[in-house]
Write a protein that holds these residues in place. Structure first.
Motif, PDB file in Angstrom:
ATOM      1  N   PHE A   1       0.841  -1.198   0.000  1.00 31.49           N
ATOM      2  CA  PHE A   1       0.000   0.000   0.000  1.00 31.49           C
ATOM      3  C   PHE A   1       0.879   1.252   0.000  1.00 31.49           C
ATOM      4  O   PHE A   1       0.583   2.221  -0.697  1.00 31.49           O
ATOM      5  N   ASP A   2       1.953   1.243   0.767  1.00 30.66           N
ATOM      6  CA  ASP A   2       2.855   2.391   0.780  1.00 30.66           C
ATOM      7  C   ASP A   2       3.482   2.602  -0.594  1.00 30.66           C
ATOM      8  O   ASP A   2       3.635   3.734  -1.053  1.00 30.66           O
ATOM      9  N   LEU A   3       3.838   1.507  -1.257  1.00 30.45           N
ATOM     10  CA  LEU A   3       4.392   1.599  -2.605  1.00 30.45           C
ATOM     11  C   LEU A   3       3.363   2.214  -3.549  1.00 30.45           C
ATOM     12  O   LEU A   3       3.683   3.106  -4.333  1.00 30.45           O
ATOM     13  N   ALA A   4       2.138   1.757  -3.478  1.00 28.26           N
ATOM     14  CA  ALA A   4       1.081   2.294  -4.347  1.00 28.26           C
ATOM     15  C   ALA A   4       0.902   3.794  -4.102  1.00 28.26           C
ATOM     16  O   ALA A   4       0.814   4.577  -5.066  1.00 28.26           O
ATOM     17  N   TYR A   5       0.850   4.201  -2.848  1.00 24.74           N
ATOM     18  CA  TYR A   5       0.680   5.628  -2.558  1.00 24.74           C
ATOM     19  C   TYR A   5       1.893   6.434  -3.019  1.00 24.74           C
ATOM     20  O   TYR A   5       1.751   7.557  -3.506  1.00 24.74           O
ATOM     21  N   ALA A   6       3.083   5.877  -2.895  1.00 24.31           N
ATOM     22  CA  ALA A   6       4.282   6.568  -3.383  1.00 24.31           C
ATOM     23  C   ALA A   6       4.220   6.729  -4.894  1.00 24.31           C
ATOM     24  O   ALA A   6       4.631   7.762  -5.436  1.00 24.31           O
ATOM     25  N   MET A   7       3.676   5.738  -5.592  1.00 22.77           N
ATOM     26  CA  MET A   7       3.574   5.818  -7.047  1.00 22.77           C
ATOM     27  C   MET A   7       2.495   6.810  -7.489  1.00 22.77           C
ATOM     28  O   MET A   7       2.446   7.180  -8.660  1.00 22.77           O
ATOM     29  N   MET A   8       1.655   7.245  -6.569  1.00 22.39           N
ATOM     30  CA  MET A   8       0.654   8.263  -6.894  1.00 22.39           C
ATOM     31  C   MET A   8       1.313   9.645  -7.026  1.00 22.39           C
ATOM     32  O   MET A   8       0.738  10.559  -7.609  1.00 22.39           O
ATOM     33  N   GLU A   9       2.517   9.788  -6.472  1.00 26.67           N
ATOM     34  CA  GLU A   9       3.251  11.044  -6.625  1.00 26.67           C
ATOM     35  C   GLU A   9       3.702  11.157  -8.080  1.00 26.67           C
ATOM     36  O   GLU A   9       3.630  10.195  -8.844  1.00 26.67           O
ATOM     37  N   VAL A  10       4.186  12.314  -8.459  1.00 24.55           N
ATOM     38  CA  VAL A  10       4.632  12.524  -9.835  1.00 24.55           C
ATOM     39  C   VAL A  10       6.069  12.014  -9.986  1.00 24.55           C
ATOM     40  O   VAL A  10       6.997  12.581  -9.410  1.00 24.55           O
ATOM     41  N   TRP A  11       6.214  10.943 -10.738  1.00 23.96           N
ATOM     42  CA  TRP A  11       7.521  10.365 -11.046  1.00 23.96           C
ATOM     43  C   TRP A  11       7.620  10.215 -12.556  1.00 23.96           C
ATOM     44  O   TRP A  11       6.656   9.813 -13.212  1.00 23.96           O
ATOM     45  N   ASP A  12       8.775  10.488 -13.090  1.00 27.38           N
ATOM     46  CA  ASP A  12       9.004  10.269 -14.518  1.00 27.38           C
ATOM     47  C   ASP A  12       9.369   8.814 -14.787  1.00 27.38           C
ATOM     48  O   ASP A  12       9.165   8.317 -15.894  1.00 27.38           O
ATOM     49  N   LEU A  13       9.908   8.151 -13.769  1.00 27.48           N
ATOM     50  CA  LEU A  13      10.282   6.745 -13.883  1.00 27.48           C
ATOM     51  C   LEU A  13      10.343   6.134 -12.489  1.00 27.48           C
ATOM     52  O   LEU A  13      10.810   6.781 -11.550  1.00 27.48           O
ATOM     53  N   VAL A  14       9.862   4.908 -12.372  1.00 23.78           N
ATOM     54  CA  VAL A  14      10.042   4.121 -11.158  1.00 23.78           C
ATOM     55  C   VAL A  14      10.896   2.918 -11.539  1.00 23.78           C
ATOM     56  O   VAL A  14      10.621   2.236 -12.534  1.00 23.78           O
ATOM     57  N   ILE A  15      11.950   2.696 -10.774  1.00 19.09           N
ATOM     58  CA  ILE A  15      12.785   1.505 -10.944  1.00 19.09           C
ATOM     59  C   ILE A  15      12.567   0.656  -9.704  1.00 19.09           C
ATOM     60  O   ILE A  15      12.858   1.092  -8.589  1.00 19.09           O
ATOM     61  N   LEU A  16      12.039  -0.520  -9.921  1.00 21.59           N
ATOM     62  CA  LEU A  16      11.672  -1.408  -8.831  1.00 21.59           C
ATOM     63  C   LEU A  16      12.667  -2.550  -8.745  1.00 21.59           C
ATOM     64  O   LEU A  16      12.931  -3.216  -9.750  1.00 21.59           O
ATOM     65  N   ALA A  17      13.239  -2.802  -7.569  1.00 22.49           N
ATOM     66  CA  ALA A  17      14.137  -3.940  -7.350  1.00 22.49           C
ATOM     67  C   ALA A  17      13.369  -4.997  -6.569  1.00 22.49           C
ATOM     68  O   ALA A  17      12.810  -4.716  -5.512  1.00 22.49           O
TER      69      ALA A  17
END
Length: 162
Positions: free
Chosen positions: A47-63
């Motif tokens: 859930f924290d990841l989902a909420y963080a992805m709601m912010e404006v990011w040009d790219l998310v790199i997930l490990a």
């Protein structure tokens, strides 16, 4: 125009090699990364990841540990649009996968940012009892993953400045 990149490490530290993403994030946090690059360790907090992805990011790199049938320690660079990563669509708050987190972003009315997954083939996910610590093959792969992520983030941010 500067670009914003989120590097997100996910996984369960009590399930052996599932801690791959967490270890990668912890190592990246010790490095000096370009302005606009943020590293966060989410563990199993989908859930924290989902909420963080709601912010404006040009790219998310997930490990993350990623089972794809290769030799343990094999590193994969995967575009999150790859159909093999799609979730079951069933959201489970205590066992949410990264792809389910993307689905939750959509349910919440957001648009998931472009995403790369830097995955590692696990050797041992701890079984029913679990354990802490990475297998030797996955431990070695962490260094490779850190280098790949650092390079991709730096090139992505630098491309905006060019």
């Amino acid at each position: 125009m500067s670009r914003k990149v989120l590097i997100a490490g996910v996984g369960n530290i009590f399930l052996g090699d599932d801690a791959f993403g967490v270890e990668v994030a912890q190592r990246l946090m010790r490095l000096s990364l370009p302005e606009g690059v943020s590293v966060r360790e989410f563990g199993i907090r989908g859930f924290d990841l989902a909420y963080a992805m709601m912010e404006v990011w040009d790219l998310v790199i997930l490990a993350d540990a990623t089972q794809r049938g290769g030799r343990p320690g094999t590193i994969y660079v995967i575009d999150a649009g790859d159909d093999s990563l799609r979730s079951s669509g069933e959201l489970q708050p205590h066992g949410m996968t990264p792809m389910q987190a993307i689905d939750l972003v959509k349910v919440l009315g957001g648009t998931p940012p472009p995403m790369l997954v830097i995955g590692c083939e696990p050797a041992d996910l701890g079984g029913e009892d679990g354990f802490m610590g990475l297998s030797p093959a996955v431990e070695r792969a962490v260094t490779e993953a850190v280098a790949i992520i650092e390079e991709k983030a730096e090139k992505f941010v630098a491309a905006a400045a060019a």
